[in-house]
Design a protein around this motif. Structure first.
Motif, PDB file in Angstrom:
ATOM      1  N   ASN A   1       0.826  -1.209   0.000  1.00  0.00           N
ATOM      2  CA  ASN A   1       0.000   0.000   0.000  1.00  0.00           C
ATOM      3  C   ASN A   1       0.858   1.256   0.000  1.00  0.00           C
ATOM      4  OD1 ASN A   1      -2.971  -0.812   0.358  1.00  0.00           O
ATOM      5  ND2 ASN A   1      -1.963  -2.041   1.935  1.00  0.00           N
ATOM      6  N   SER A   2       0.268   2.352  -0.469  1.00  0.00           N
ATOM      7  CA  SER A   2       0.937   3.639  -0.450  1.00  0.00           C
ATOM      8  C   SER A   2       1.214   4.073   0.985  1.00  0.00           C
ATOM      9  CB  SER A   2       0.066   4.692  -1.132  1.00  0.00           C
ATOM     10  OG  SER A   2       0.503   5.996  -0.810  1.00  0.00           O
ATOM     11  N   PRO A   3       2.364   4.707   1.240  1.00  0.00           N
ATOM     12  CA  PRO A   3       2.636   5.235   2.586  1.00  0.00           C
ATOM     13  C   PRO A   3       1.606   6.250   3.060  1.00  0.00           C
ATOM     14  CG  PRO A   3       4.652   5.204   1.263  1.00  0.00           C
ATOM     15  CD  PRO A   3       3.509   4.883   0.329  1.00  0.00           C
ATOM     16  N   SER A   4       0.894   6.889   2.141  1.00  0.00           N
ATOM     17  CA  SER A   4      -0.105   7.880   2.550  1.00  0.00           C
ATOM     18  C   SER A   4      -1.288   7.254   3.266  1.00  0.00           C
ATOM     19  CB  SER A   4      -0.597   8.677   1.335  1.00  0.00           C
ATOM     20  OG  SER A   4      -1.243   7.823   0.411  1.00  0.00           O
ATOM     21  N   GLY A   5      -1.381   5.922   3.253  1.00  0.00           N
ATOM     22  CA  GLY A   5      -2.469   5.237   3.937  1.00  0.00           C
ATOM     23  C   GLY A   5      -2.210   4.940   5.394  1.00  0.00           C
ATOM     24  N   VAL A   6      -1.083   5.423   5.943  1.00  0.00           N
ATOM     25  CA  VAL A   6      -0.731   5.172   7.348  1.00  0.00           C
ATOM     26  C   VAL A   6      -1.387   6.214   8.241  1.00  0.00           C
ATOM     27  CG1 VAL A   6       1.160   5.059   9.013  1.00  0.00           C
ATOM     28  CG2 VAL A   6       1.435   4.044   6.731  1.00  0.00           C
ATOM     29  N   LEU A   7      -1.975   5.772   9.347  1.00  0.00           N
ATOM     30  CA  LEU A   7      -2.579   6.648  10.341  1.00  0.00           C
ATOM     31  C   LEU A   7      -1.650   6.747  11.544  1.00  0.00           C
ATOM     32  CD1 LEU A   7      -5.014   8.180  11.645  1.00  0.00           C
ATOM     33  CD2 LEU A   7      -5.802   5.941  12.465  1.00  0.00           C
ATOM     34  N   TRP A   8      -1.376   7.981  11.974  1.00  0.00           N
ATOM     35  CA  TRP A   8      -0.591   8.230  13.181  1.00  0.00           C
ATOM     36  C   TRP A   8      -1.533   8.682  14.290  1.00  0.00           C
ATOM     37  CZ3 TRP A   8       4.501   7.162  13.741  1.00  0.00           C
ATOM     38  CH2 TRP A   8       5.261   6.998  12.569  1.00  0.00           C
ATOM     39  N   ARG A   9      -1.412   8.033  15.464  1.00  0.00           N
ATOM     40  CA  ARG A   9      -2.230   8.400  16.608  1.00  0.00           C
ATOM     41  C   ARG A   9      -1.327   8.501  17.837  1.00  0.00           C
ATOM     42  NH1 ARG A   9      -8.060   5.756  18.305  1.00  0.00           N
ATOM     43  NH2 ARG A   9      -6.910   4.506  19.806  1.00  0.00           N
ATOM     44  N   LEU A  10      -1.470   9.568  18.607  1.00  0.00           N
ATOM     45  CA  LEU A  10      -0.649   9.810  19.791  1.00  0.00           C
ATOM     46  C   LEU A  10      -1.559  10.108  20.976  1.00  0.00           C
ATOM     47  CD1 LEU A  10       2.217  10.203  20.972  1.00  0.00           C
ATOM     48  CD2 LEU A  10       2.031  12.618  20.345  1.00  0.00           C
ATOM     49  N   ASP A  11      -1.465   9.260  22.002  1.00  0.00           N
ATOM     50  CA  ASP A  11      -2.299   9.422  23.207  1.00  0.00           C
ATOM     51  C   ASP A  11      -3.773   9.579  22.866  1.00  0.00           C
ATOM     52  OD1 ASP A  11      -0.302   9.060  25.018  1.00  0.00           O
ATOM     53  OD2 ASP A  11      -0.414  11.038  25.916  1.00  0.00           O
ATOM     54  N   GLY A  12      -4.246   8.772  21.914  1.00  0.00           N
ATOM     55  CA  GLY A  12      -5.655   8.773  21.553  1.00  0.00           C
ATOM     56  C   GLY A  12      -6.078   9.836  20.570  1.00  0.00           C
ATOM     57  N   VAL A  13      -5.147  10.694  20.137  1.00  0.00           N
ATOM     58  CA  VAL A  13      -5.462  11.773  19.197  1.00  0.00           C
ATOM     59  C   VAL A  13      -4.782  11.504  17.866  1.00  0.00           C
ATOM     60  CG1 VAL A  13      -5.154  14.237  18.715  1.00  0.00           C
ATOM     61  CG2 VAL A  13      -5.780  13.484  21.016  1.00  0.00           C
ATOM     62  N   GLU A  14      -5.551  11.546  16.771  1.00  0.00           N
ATOM     63  CA  GLU A  14      -4.981  11.385  15.442  1.00  0.00           C
ATOM     64  C   GLU A  14      -4.198  12.651  15.084  1.00  0.00           C
ATOM     65  OE1 GLU A  14      -8.176  10.439  12.838  1.00  0.00           O
ATOM     66  OE2 GLU A  14      -8.726   8.621  13.952  1.00  0.00           O
ATOM     67  N   ILE A  15      -2.959  12.474  14.606  1.00  0.00           N
ATOM     68  CA  ILE A  15      -2.081  13.618  14.358  1.00  0.00           C
ATOM     69  C   ILE A  15      -1.641  13.633  12.895  1.00  0.00           C
ATOM     70  CG2 ILE A  15      -1.273  13.638  16.743  1.00  0.00           C
ATOM     71  CD1 ILE A  15       1.313  12.311  15.793  1.00  0.00           C
ATOM     72  N   PRO A  16      -1.242  14.804  12.378  1.00  0.00           N
ATOM     73  CA  PRO A  16      -0.736  14.880  11.001  1.00  0.00           C
ATOM     74  C   PRO A  16       0.666  14.280  10.916  1.00  0.00           C
ATOM     75  CG  PRO A  16      -0.604  17.022  12.050  1.00  0.00           C
ATOM     76  CD  PRO A  16      -1.311  16.126  13.024  1.00  0.00           C
ATOM     77  N   ASN A  17       1.221  14.301   9.736  1.00  0.00           N
ATOM     78  CA  ASN A  17       2.552  13.750   9.474  1.00  0.00           C
ATOM     79  C   ASN A  17       3.555  14.239  10.518  1.00  0.00           C
ATOM     80  OD1 ASN A  17       5.063  13.037   8.495  1.00  0.00           O
ATOM     81  ND2 ASN A  17       4.673  13.692   6.404  1.00  0.00           N
ATOM     82  N   PRO A  18       4.065  13.333  11.388  1.00  0.00           N
ATOM     83  CA  PRO A  18       4.933  13.773  12.488  1.00  0.00           C
ATOM     84  C   PRO A  18       6.410  13.760  12.112  1.00  0.00           C
ATOM     85  CG  PRO A  18       4.390  11.480  12.802  1.00  0.00           C
ATOM     86  CD  PRO A  18       3.743  11.900  11.504  1.00  0.00           C
ATOM     87  N   ASN A  19       6.736  14.321  10.956  1.00  0.00           N
ATOM     88  CA  ASN A  19       8.115  14.300  10.476  1.00  0.00           C
ATOM     89  C   ASN A  19       8.536  15.675   9.981  1.00  0.00           C
ATOM     90  OD1 ASN A  19       9.074  11.282  10.325  1.00  0.00           O
ATOM     91  ND2 ASN A  19       6.960  11.273   9.600  1.00  0.00           N
ATOM     92  N   HIS A  20       9.795  15.991  10.208  1.00  0.00           N
ATOM     93  CA  HIS A  20      10.348  17.214   9.658  1.00  0.00           C
ATOM     94  C   HIS A  20      10.413  17.093   8.131  1.00  0.00           C
ATOM     95  CE1 HIS A  20      11.409  19.134  13.411  1.00  0.00           C
ATOM     96  NE2 HIS A  20      11.985  18.019  13.838  1.00  0.00           N
ATOM     97  N   PHE A  21      10.229  18.230   7.444  1.00  0.00           N
ATOM     98  CA  PHE A  21      10.248  18.309   5.980  1.00  0.00           C
ATOM     99  C   PHE A  21       9.139  17.454   5.364  1.00  0.00           C
ATOM    100  CE2 PHE A  21      14.621  18.884   7.530  1.00  0.00           C
ATOM    101  CZ  PHE A  21      14.861  20.179   7.102  1.00  0.00           C
ATOM    102  N   GLY A  22       8.014  17.326   6.080  1.00  0.00           N
ATOM    103  CA  GLY A  22       6.878  16.604   5.532  1.00  0.00           C
ATOM    104  C   GLY A  22       6.117  17.465   4.535  1.00  0.00           C
ATOM    105  N   THR A  23       5.404  16.828   3.617  1.00  0.00           N
ATOM    106  CA  THR A  23       4.621  17.538   2.612  1.00  0.00           C
ATOM    107  C   THR A  23       3.196  17.005   2.599  1.00  0.00           C
ATOM    108  OG1 THR A  23       5.362  15.974   0.903  1.00  0.00           O
ATOM    109  CG2 THR A  23       6.592  18.017   1.130  1.00  0.00           C
ATOM    110  N   ALA A  24       2.297  17.771   1.990  1.00  0.00           N
ATOM    111  CA  ALA A  24       0.890  17.372   1.911  1.00  0.00           C
ATOM    112  C   ALA A  24       0.765  16.034   1.189  1.00  0.00           C
ATOM    113  CB  ALA A  24       0.087  18.445   1.174  1.00  0.00           C
ATOM    114  N   GLY A  25      -0.072  15.155   1.737  1.00  0.00           N
ATOM    115  CA  GLY A  25      -0.306  13.862   1.112  1.00  0.00           C
ATOM    116  C   GLY A  25       0.701  12.798   1.473  1.00  0.00           C
ATOM    117  N   THR A  26       1.612  13.089   2.423  1.00  0.00           N
ATOM    118  CA  THR A  26       2.598  12.095   2.831  1.00  0.00           C
ATOM    119  C   THR A  26       2.498  11.861   4.336  1.00  0.00           C
ATOM    120  OG1 THR A  26       4.390  13.677   3.292  1.00  0.00           O
ATOM    121  CG2 THR A  26       4.150  12.912   1.019  1.00  0.00           C
TER     122      THR A  26
END
Length: 801
Positions: free
Chosen positions: A179-204
């Protein structure tokens, strides 16, 4: 290797550490809780195994226990409580510079009369979420660091698990079962969060450097298919991460320098006798800090500059429940300026065509989350979460031309592209958990999300009928989403259980509502062998900004042609078999099939599919997308794992799979991520050198099928003097197989009041030249290759006190 170990020992001696004969001790303490309701369990028995006489205690009225003056090193604990499965925690590492604080979850027996003991080595691989039946496992913070090549990054660590691979050495995007990496969900302490990486871009969902600080994380879950109904709006996998609370008895500090930057951290209680605590860590990029100090590396402005901050405040109360406030945020920026380069006349791959660009790129991300847990009674709890989060990316590209002497032609630079996009999300959710009895428990929940998207860009266009600046985005819009789920678990016996659920979401922009059933079944053939099966229908929104792509009309107006895009969807089926062959040695295999449908594709670009995006710093996404694309992934995975015991561990995973898709033209092709196989082998050993000195050596080998690519049409490229691709042969061919070996060596020393660690990570020690991509070289009229990262050493030093 012997030279490295000797050097580390000499360095320690220089700092004045002697082999102290007196024992160095520290405190082990923690809380025992019900795995389902998260309620504390007073009166549970906790013992330290392999002690003579046996050291033990019972939990107090708050479910807490404490062992003082325990000798540093590894320890095994066992917890028992009437009506619950006896559970162990094995090989936890106690160091001198920090108290070891544990949260131990135990599960109620379905039938107390049955004599079933659940031992630690059987539970090590299971997910923390009791509703996860298949394709899920927990991982420890120690694994994110000690696995060679992981660099303290959960994504890089997870690439060692079956079914997971990485796309690019320079980024941590992960491909799960094709599957595409864009299909990964990140969740932290019960809250869904956006891409948690430096130099991240929309859709990644990935990037070069993670903002997630493993010094603040505790044991977490990783899921790869058919996940339960608590997780939605994702098709590939889930990282369900937990941030630990700070020490509420002692103030502790950390200083570290390494791959992820210079870091300082502190934690402790707010008051001496209170239960509240805080923890906060700050990092700044290593190269950026050195540049600020005036140190130059000969790289000009091309130095990645980033910083991040993570914190958590925990405030338990006697009557009002538990309140938590947490945050994570990061800033990153880099300049890649060809204007600083000179023509290298001896290198045909440098400055080809005497054309270059000045690129300035920045990205920011921040999350502020609030949680409240309230127990209505010992069997029922309500968890409420509020969060505000935002991410932003800016790009400026200036085009340049050089003369034959390597100087910039005055006036040749011009703005080629500029863009800025910001996404803000406001989210509220509430979840009710209830253990009805020893055989039944359920959880229900609801989310409300509001996205605010603001984006604009402009690019220079020279084409028949129009010359000037045009844009793909010029938007300021909102997308509300309502989601709900229910998940139920029934245990027919201590051997047989079923997890069933339903997830639903309504997306306002496309006026689409989905209902997605989830089902899992687990049966213990014996106390060592388990069969499992799972099914799930999963859906996912497209990246929000893509809904607002604009198409320029002949009259100069713009039309948004993607607003009617539907959710991508996937049927997922998994069959699994797990066998604990020996204590601490496990074999697992899973078969899976995924049918993907309603995938956005393009009539104007018939080879395009959204399934092939999400793995780079930017993506071309056409307008006028329609949901007629399909895909399928299927494969088999094998895992052989020897858990850490007797000072060593081994993990070997074998994944064999196919990943196909159909674009608008309905021609079946390989996806960009169909490298067919991934094999990992890693292991580590701990050497006790002397009292309070230990060497840790970890080795990893990885071989995988070569990356799929679109070949370059050389004749067309020569004619146009730029790279032209032969899309009729998209992803038919692969580069040579990928191969890499990583080595990590670390030395840990326990002093009276502090613990120190020195480590060296040797990435790609064989210096294998793995192909990453190809481009057309206008100077030589040939195809040039770029390569993945070669041999690259990295150091780490950490002190806790």
């Amino acid at each position: 290797m012997r030279t490295v170990i000797t050097a580390l020992l000499v360095f320690v001696s220089v700092l004045g550490f002697s082999q102290e004969k007196a024992k160095i001790t520290q405190t082990i303490r923690g809380t025992v809780i019900d795995k389902v309701t998260q309620a504390t369990l007073p009166g549970a028995t906790v013992i330290i195994l392999n002690t003579n006489p046996i050291i033990g205690t019972t939990t107090d009225l708050n479910g807490e226990f404490e062992f003082e003056n325990m000798e540093v090193g590894r320890h095994d604990l066992q917890v028992s409580f009437i009506g619950f499965n006896t559970t162990g925690v094995r090989n936890v590492l106690l160091t001198s510079g920090k108290q070891l604080v544990l949260k131990i979850e135990i599960e109620e027996q379905a039938f107390v009369t049955e004599e079933i003991v659940v031992r630690a080595e059987q539970e090590k691989h299971k997910a923390i979420n009791e509703m996860a039946t298949v394709s899920a496992r927990s991982f420890t913070v120690e694994e994110t660091e000690r696995y060679a090549g992981s660099l303290g990054d959960p994504s890089r660590m997870a690439s060692n698990f079956a079914g997971v691979s990485m796309v690019n050495d320079q980024r941590n995007d992960i491909v799960i079962r094709g599957n595409s990496p864009s299909g990964v969900l990140w969740r932290l302490d019960g809250v869904e969060i956006p891409n948690p990486n430096h130099f991240g871009t929309a859709g990644t969902t990935g990037g070069p450097i993670s903002m997630l600080n493993n010094n603040l994380l505790t044991n977490s879950d990783f899921l790869t298919s058919a996940f339960p109904a608590q997780y939605g709006n994702a098709m590939s996998g889930v990282f369900d991460l937990n941030m630990r609370t700070g020490n509420n008895q002692e103030r502790e500090y950390l200083a570290q320098v390494g791959f992820n930057g210079f870091e300082l951290g502190a934690e402790g209680p707010f008051t001496k006798d209170g239960k509240g605590s805080y923890i906060i860590h700050y990092r700044y990029s290593t190269l950026g800090a050195m540049k600020a100090m005036g140190l130059e590396f000969g790289t000009g402005t091309a130095i990645p500059q980033y910083q991040d901050l993570s914190f958590k405040i925990d405030l338990p109360t006697n009557k009002l429940g538990r309140f938590s406030l947490f945050g994570i945020g990061g800033l990153s920026y880099i300049e890649l300026n060809d204007s600083e380069k000179e023509i290298d006349k001896d290198d045909d791959n440098a400055n080809y065509n005497f054309i270059g660009t000045d690129l300035n790129y920045g990205s920011d991300m921040g999350v502020l989350g609030f949680s409240h847990v309230y127990f209505l009674n010992e069997k029922t709890s309500i968890n409420t979460y509020l969060s505000m989060q935002a991410s932003r990316a800016t790009t400026v590209v200036d085009s340049l031309k050089f003369d034959e002497e390597g100087n910039i032609i005055i006036g040749s630079n011009y703005r080629f592209y500029g863009g800025e996009n910001t996404e803000t999300k406001y989210s509220a959710s509430t979840h009710l958990k209830r253990r009805v009895n020893s055989r039944n428990n359920f959880v229900v929940g609801m989310y409300f999300d509001l996205y605010h998207i603001k984006a604009t860009d402009s690019s220079l266009v020279n084409e028949p009928g129009f010359s000037g600046y045009s844009h793909n985005y010029d938007i300021d819009g909102q997308i509300p989403i309502i989601r709900a789920y229910a998940q139920w678990q029934h245990r027919f016996s201590n051997a047989l259980k079923i997890n069933a659920g339903i997830y639903s979401q309504h997306v306002n922009i496309s006026q689409e509502t989905t209902f997605e059933p989830r089902l899992g079944l687990s049966y213990k053939l014996t106390n060592k062998q388990t069969l499992s099966a799972g099914y799930g229908l999963h859906s996912q929104m497209q990246p929000r900004m893509y809904y607002f792509i604009q198409q320029r009309q002949d009259d100069g107006s713009y039309l948004e042609t993607n607003k009617n895009m539907k959710l991508s969807k996937s049927h997922q089926v998994v069959l699994g078999y797990d066998n604990l062959i020996r204590p601490n040695f496990r074999f697992k295999t899973e078969l899976y099939y995924q049918r993907l449908f309603d995938i956005p594709v393009s009539e104007s670009e018939p080879e395009f599919s959204m399934l092939n995006t999400g793995d780079s710093f930017g993506a071309f996404v056409p307008d006028s997308l329609v949901n007629t694309g399909t895909g399928e992934n299927y494969g088999v995975e094998l895992t052989l794992e020897k858990f850490l015991s007797s000072n060593f561990y081994v993990l070997s995973t074998f994944s064999f799979f196919q990943s196909k898709y159909k674009g608008y033209d309905e021609v079946e092709r390989n996806t960009a991520f169909n490298n067919n196989f991934v094999i990992n082998a890693l292991g580590g050993y701990e050497f006790k050198l002397a009292e309070h000195y230990a060497i840790f050596i970890d080795l990893k080998g990885n071989i995988a099928g070569g990356k799929r690519y679109v070949p370059i049409d050389l004749d067309a490229s020569i004619a146009s003097n730029k790279t032209e691709y032969d899309w009729d042969k998209a992803y038919e061919q692969q580069y040579d197989n990928y191969f890499r070996i990583d080595l990590r060596i670390s030395l840990k020393v326990d002093g009276r009041r502090l613990n120190q660690e020195w480590a060296v990570d040797l990435q790609n020690i064989s210096n294998t030249q793995n192909i990453y991509s190809e481009v057309y070289n206008p100077r030589t009229h040939e195809i040039a290759r770029t390569y993945q990262t070669g041999f690259y050493p990295m150091m780490l030093y950490r002190i806790t006190f």
